[in-house]
Enzyme design. Structure first.
Site, short mmCIF file in Angstrom:
data_model
loop_
_atom_site.label_atom_id
_atom_site.label_comp_id
_atom_site.label_asym_id
_atom_site.label_seq_id
_atom_site.Cartn_x
_atom_site.Cartn_y
_atom_site.Cartn_z
N LYS A 149 79.44 24.86 79.06
CA LYS A 149 80.60 24.59 78.21
C LYS A 149 80.19 24.80 76.76
CE LYS A 149 83.80 23.27 81.21
NZ LYS A 149 85.13 23.87 81.31
N LYS A 196 92.05 28.44 90.00
CA LYS A 196 92.07 27.04 90.43
C LYS A 196 93.42 26.78 91.10
CE LYS A 196 89.22 25.48 86.55
NZ LYS A 196 89.23 24.82 85.22
MG MG Z 1 87.50 26.94 82.39
#
Ligand code: MG
Length: 356
Positions: free
Chosen positions: A165, A265
């Site tokens: 991240k 997702k």
């Molecule tokens: Mg992402």
């Protein structure tokens, strides 16, 4: 395999639907560009058929509306007030948006429909493998040394791809440190839309020189013009996550050249049905795709792992072992073995989460 090749499933109206809330502590906090998660607010849907069959779905929404606009309390309200009553009445809910809430109910009812057809999710969607390649996402750390130690543990676990991240101020230095420690490691970064177009000349240009597998969602979800510019200017493939809420979004993004890879997702796109449309489109267009996760418990993992076994899921997904997040999962634990793969299997018995 295309969507047209999947056998139609019987419609099943559940006799009973239960919405379950709970909370699981994370074994360590997860820090991203949009906030810090210290626990998983669990929102499950349990559907029971007239024959007593049981199906579970998990809502991907997080505690706050920071990843997308959806959040867990809002999703629970939409489920209780609109989605569940419509499902029990056997009618369309007519709800716009709220994909994560919708996906949770869809998954629960889908399991009843699969059971009625005598099949499993993996078989029905057209899985082509019984083990899937696993990657892991690593949050913003308190220091570069802490990050490198954290990555070392995941590399030892066998994960096939590590995703860091990043956000403005936590990018080039930590990513360079990981890259220099593991020059051959398949490594990606995920910005969760936290950069601006002007960063294409600065941080993003520097990240571009670090041999990354992809840069995920460098710019805001709706900045497809900026993302197309990024995809043209960066040698590193640009992966789209938040930008893709539907197959139509993917078609638009591809027409604009706004991305090279897709992080799919099922929760973000409203469930398995839309996820399959996106998968099939990506496969048809030759777009590399992988399956993402949302601090999932084992209930959602059963869905993401089945989708990761599809032929178009060509890259390792964010499919961490249960113990990456939880001391005790809600299902039998999901494990990765030394080659960085996880078995495709149904969720099995679901344990109710601790309430609060
Ligand atoms: Mg992402």
């Amino acid at each position: 395999m295309t969507g047209g090749a999947r056998a139609p499933l019987p419609e099943v109206t559940p006799a009973h639907v239960q919405v379950v809330r709970g909370r699981l502590a994370l074994v360590r906090p997860f820090v991203t560009a949009h906030g810090t998660e210290t626990s998983k607010e669990v929102l499950l849907v349990r559907a029971v058929g007239a024959d007593g069959a049981e199906g579970w779905g998990e809502c991907a929404a997080l505690a706050t509306p920071g990843y997308t606009a959806e959040w867990v309390d809002g999703a629970e309200a939409v489920l209780r007030r609109f989605l569940v009553p419509a499902a029990l009445a056997g009618r369309p809910a007519g709800v716009v948006g709220h994909p994560m809430a919708s996906a949770a109910l869809e998954a629960a009812v889908l399991h009843l429909r699969l059971a009625a057809a005598g099949t499993t999710l993996a078989t029905w969607v057209g899985a082509v493998r019984d083990r899937v390649a696993c990657g892991v996402a690593v949050g913003v750390a308190s220091s570069v040394d802490v990050l490198v130690a954290e990555v070392a543990a995941f590399v030892d676990d066998g994960y096939q791809r590590v995703k860091l991240k990043v956000r403005p101020g936590w990018d080039v230095e930590p990513v360079r440190a990981v890259r220099s420690t593991w020059p051959e490691l398949p490594l990606g970064v995920d910005a969760n839309g936290s950069y601006r177009r002007s960063d294409l000349d600065r941080a993003l240009a520097e990240l571009d020189g670090l041999g990354l597998a992809e840069i995920e969602q460098p710019l805001a979800a709706d900045d497809l013009v900026g993302l197309a510019d990024a995809a043209r200017r960066l040698a590193t493939p640009v992966c789209l996550d938040e930008s893709i809420a539907s197959a139509a979004d993917l078609e638009t993004a591809l027409a604009m050249g706004a991305g090279d890879h897709v992080n799919l997702k099922p929760g973000r796109v409203g469930g398995v049905a839309e996820a399959l449309r996106i998968h099939d489109l990506a496969l048809e267009r030759g777009v590399p795709l992988w399956i993402g996760g949302m601090l999932d418990t084992g209930v959602a993992k059963a869905v993401t792992v089945a989708l990761a076994a599809l032929p178009g899921a060509t890259l390792p997904g964010d499919l961490p072992a249960s113990r990456r997040w939880f001391a005790e999962d809600l299902t039998d634990p999901w494990e990765i073995v030394a080659d960085g793969t996880m078995a495709v299997r149904p969720p099995g018995r679901v344990r109710l989460p601790p309430t609060f």
